[in-house]
Design an enzyme around this catalytic site. Structure first.
Site, PDB file in Angstrom:
ATOM      1  N   GLU A  21       0.831  -1.200   0.000  1.00  0.00           N
ATOM      2  CA  GLU A  21       0.000   0.000   0.000  1.00  0.00           C
ATOM      3  C   GLU A  21       0.877   1.266   0.000  1.00  0.00           C
ATOM      4  O   GLU A  21       1.839   1.368   0.766  1.00  0.00           O
ATOM      5  CB  GLU A  21      -0.879  -0.038   1.257  1.00  0.00           C
ATOM      6  N   LYS A  24      -9.158   2.354  -2.390  1.00  0.00           N
ATOM      7  CA  LYS A  24      -9.499   1.669  -1.149  1.00  0.00           C
ATOM      8  C   LYS A  24     -10.909   2.077  -0.715  1.00  0.00           C
ATOM      9  O   LYS A  24     -11.302   3.242  -0.865  1.00  0.00           O
ATOM     10  CB  LYS A  24      -8.483   2.058  -0.081  1.00  0.00           C
ATOM     11  N   CYS A  64      -5.560  -3.340   2.345  1.00  0.00           N
ATOM     12  CA  CYS A  64      -5.354  -3.379   3.798  1.00  0.00           C
ATOM     13  C   CYS A  64      -6.641  -3.502   4.617  1.00  0.00           C
ATOM     14  O   CYS A  64      -7.185  -4.586   4.757  1.00  0.00           O
ATOM     15  CB  CYS A  64      -4.547  -2.166   4.229  1.00  0.00           C
ATOM     16  N   ARG A  97       1.563 -10.117  19.178  1.00  0.00           N
ATOM     17  CA  ARG A  97       0.531 -11.125  18.909  1.00  0.00           C
ATOM     18  C   ARG A  97      -0.369 -10.770  17.715  1.00  0.00           C
ATOM     19  O   ARG A  97      -1.318 -11.484  17.427  1.00  0.00           O
ATOM     20  CB  ARG A  97      -0.321 -11.387  20.157  1.00  0.00           C
TER      21      ARG A  97
END
Length: 655
Positions: free
Chosen positions: A47, A116, A171, A203
């Site tokens: 992107e 987008k 994204c 994580r």
């Protein structure tokens, strides 16, 4: 060159200099040249890679936007004369509004601009400060951009390259409840290109990986996720280049995170498998709450033909792993053991439920000392434990015949005694001798009559003893034998419940070894069984239907007669799961088993597999019930419905 339905793609992560569009263009062009050398057909960049994602208020500077357009034109020129499509990320000004876009470049031109749709505007992301959603752009809009007149600009475009069709999302689009890729795929896209700028958090990587692979699974598509990396990290955010390529729910390839150089991840997607997944899914559509079917939205899409794909030589180099043991669970030791335990639980639960339903407290099972009957007996013992029944209700019968070796006979007894079941030994030799005399067969002629008579005699014994004890016969035959028809019709083919019906031979071995050490068996049984199970696994597979050697050794080797089970299981999985053609099965087997089997050997056993698979369907058409365990099942009541008289010519002749 034969493509075998394969299509080469790549996710590129260039080193970025923030706001230095010319330096970024040079790096992107270099990666385009590298990708052409790898015979890539579709190359996806991150992107806003022309400027860098983190340029913030610089996006409103006209100087930067003018430089972006010049850089895009330069990169587009680098695609001239190449059978390669590049998708790059850049801010695009259109009708006074700024859009975060994917720009599709092919054969020297800008072929389409995809804005987008979903703009994140929380925490570290605030795209709505500069950009407008592509959903605002009217259908049919065009723009003169980077030297290309009247270039289509829309969030709803599909691009065709050779036999592949791809759509684009950017994204955050992926992180929404219904990603645009869902509709792209239902309108015909085989592949989704995602240009991303996803920063690193503790994580987060696992969630991002799962999200991407799961979307490829839901949409039965290939998914190219290209994420920005070195050079983007500034102020409070760190970007590591977390690129990956997925196919139908599996991660096929991943880029190196936290690299300090430009990287490129190349992978060969399988379009035929993607299409096969959709053919098998009768829910591959979407219906909105007001009842609108997804097909209605197809009319808003523009389809753009980009020409042929690159001539990738897949024989020379293949950028995807070939799983030569597709039925076996993969992963670390703990993950594999958990998967094996789950399979045993499925078998056990299925048998226990059947016994509970018919109020059965006694079963009969033939114990040969071979792999299949070993697994079946272990599962049966677990089912009795689950129901709180005494294992003495299991009658194990070993039935030695003309070909029974001392090794298998001894292991059969050790196995039964270790499990504490009721044991019996009934020789079939005298009964078969009498039967041969009755039908006028010379017992010195070891033909199919000689062999099958023994299998049917054993089945008769099992059925009659089951009547004696008021129980049912547990079948021991496995999925591989059913595929090949390597069982005697109305002999070992028949039972009241086949616990191994969904287990291929390669998996039988693994499950037996697993149970030798697993806590699923009580410690007393496990300690007594370890050595005997390992010896059974090491024993050559044999029906033991012809007389033993002079030293009492096994005279008949199954894999010498029908071929290696690892090859047959490979053929079975790929034929039924993906509908692979014969030449593709051969191609994949040559690649996967290179160094172990040569092409002549693979051709020989593939021909045997195909002929037997087609001619033996009549046996599978009347199978007893048995639990489905893997994605491949041959039950005539569910997964595999095939006419018994189907002809194999077009498959066999292709060899």
């Amino acid at each position: 060159m034969e493509s075998h339905g394969l299509f080469r793609v790549a996710a590129a992560t260039p080193v970025v200099r923030l706001a230095d569009t010319q330096a970024n263009a040079r790096e992107i062009i270099k990666q385009i040249e590298d990708a052409e050398g790898e015979q890539v057909s579709l190359l996806v960049f991150p992107e806003l890679c022309i400027t860098g994602y983190t340029c913030a208020d610089l996006f409103t500077q006209r100087q930067l936007l003018n430089s972006v357009e010049a850089a895009v034109e330069k990169i587009a020129a680098a695609t001239r004369g190449k059978d390669l499509t590049a998708v790059i990320g850049a801010p695009v000004l259109h009708r006074g509004l700024l859009y975060n876009c994917a720009i599709v470049l092919s054969r020297g031109k800008v072929r389409g601009i995809v804005p987008k749709i979903h703009l994140p505007n929380t925490s570290e992301f605030y795209e709505a400060r500069w950009f407008t959603s592509g959903a605002e752009i009217p259908q049919g809009s065009v723009v003169d951009y980077a030297g290309t007149a009247r270039c289509p600009i829309s969030s709803y475009m599909l691009f065709n390259v050779g036999d592949a069709s791809f759509g684009i999302e950017i994204c955050e689009d992926l992180w929404t409840p219904i990603p645009p890729s869902t509709y792209h795929c239902m309108t015909g896209a085989h592949i989704i290109a995602n240009l991303s700028a996803s920063n690193e958090l503790g994580r987060k990587e696992r969630k991002r990986r799962d999200l991407t692979s799961q979307q490829s699974g839901r949409c039965h598509c290939g998914y190219i996720y290209s994420c920005c990396g070195w050079g983007e990290s500034t102020q409070d955010t760190v970007y590591a280049g977390a690129s990956m390529i997925c196919e139908d729910g599996e991660v096929l390839a991943e880029g190196t995170r936290f690299a300090t150089r430009s990287t490129m991840t190349v992978c060969d997607l399988d379009l035929e498998r993607i299409i096969s997944g959709r053919l098998r899914s009768h829910t591959f559509n979407s219906i909105s709450p007001d009842g609108t079917h997804s097909g209605v939205y197809a009319s808003i899409y523009t389809h753009i033909d980009l020409g042929k794909a690159a001539d990738s030589d897949f024989e020379k180099a293949l950028y995807r792993d070939i799983d030569t043991s597709p039925f076996l669970p993969k992963g670390g030791d703990m993950e594999t053991q958990a998967a094996l335990s789950e399979i045993v639980d499925i078998q056990t639960h299925g048998l226990a439920r059947r016994m509970d339903h018919i109020r059965c407290k006694n079963v009969v099972i033939g114990i040969s000392g071979g792999l299949d009957s070993t697994l079946a007996l272990l599962v049966t013992a677990l089912a009795f434990d689950k129901l709180g029944l005494d294992r003495k209700g299991i009658t194990g019968i070993t039935m030695p015949g003309y070909g029974t070796s001392a090794r298998t006979r001894g292991n059969a007894w050790k196995l039964m005694e270790a499990l504490g079941i009721t044991t019996r030994e009934i020789s079939i030799a005298a009964a078969c001798d009498r039967h041969f005399a009755d039908i006028g067969h010379d017992p010195s002629v070891h033909d199919v009559t000689y062999e099958n008579s023994q299998a049917r005699e054993r089945t008769q014994i099992l059925m009659d003893v089951a009547n004696q004890v008021g129980g049912i016969v547990i079948g021991t035959g496995d999925l591989s034998e059913l595929a090949l028809g390597w069982c005697t019709y109305n002999g070992d083919h028949m039972s009241m419940y086949g616990v191994n019906a969904g287990i291929p031979k390669t998996l039988v071995r693994m499950l037996a070894l697993h149970l030798a050490d697993s806590s699923q068996l009580d410690s007393t049984s496990r300690d007594a069984l370890k050595d005997v199970i390992r010896d059974i696994v090491d024993t050559p597979i044999s029906p033991e239907l012809t007389p033993t050697g002079e030293d009492g050794s096994i005279a008949q080797m199954t894999e010498d007669l029908v071929g290696p089970y690892e090859l047959h299981d490979f053929f079975l999985y790929n034929l039924l799961r993906y509908g692979d053609t014969t030449d593709k099965l051969l191609f994949l087997a040559k690649k996967g088993f290179a160094g172990k089997y040569d092409e002549k050997t693979i051709r020989k056993w593939l021909k045997v597999f195909l002929k037997r698979f087609f001619t033996q369907q009549f046996k599978r058409s009347c199978l007893p019930d048995g639990p489905k365990v893997t994605p491949v099942s041959l039950s005539p009541r569910g997964d595999w419905r095939m006419p018994s008289d189907a002809n194999s010519d077009i498959w066999v002749k292709d060899l």
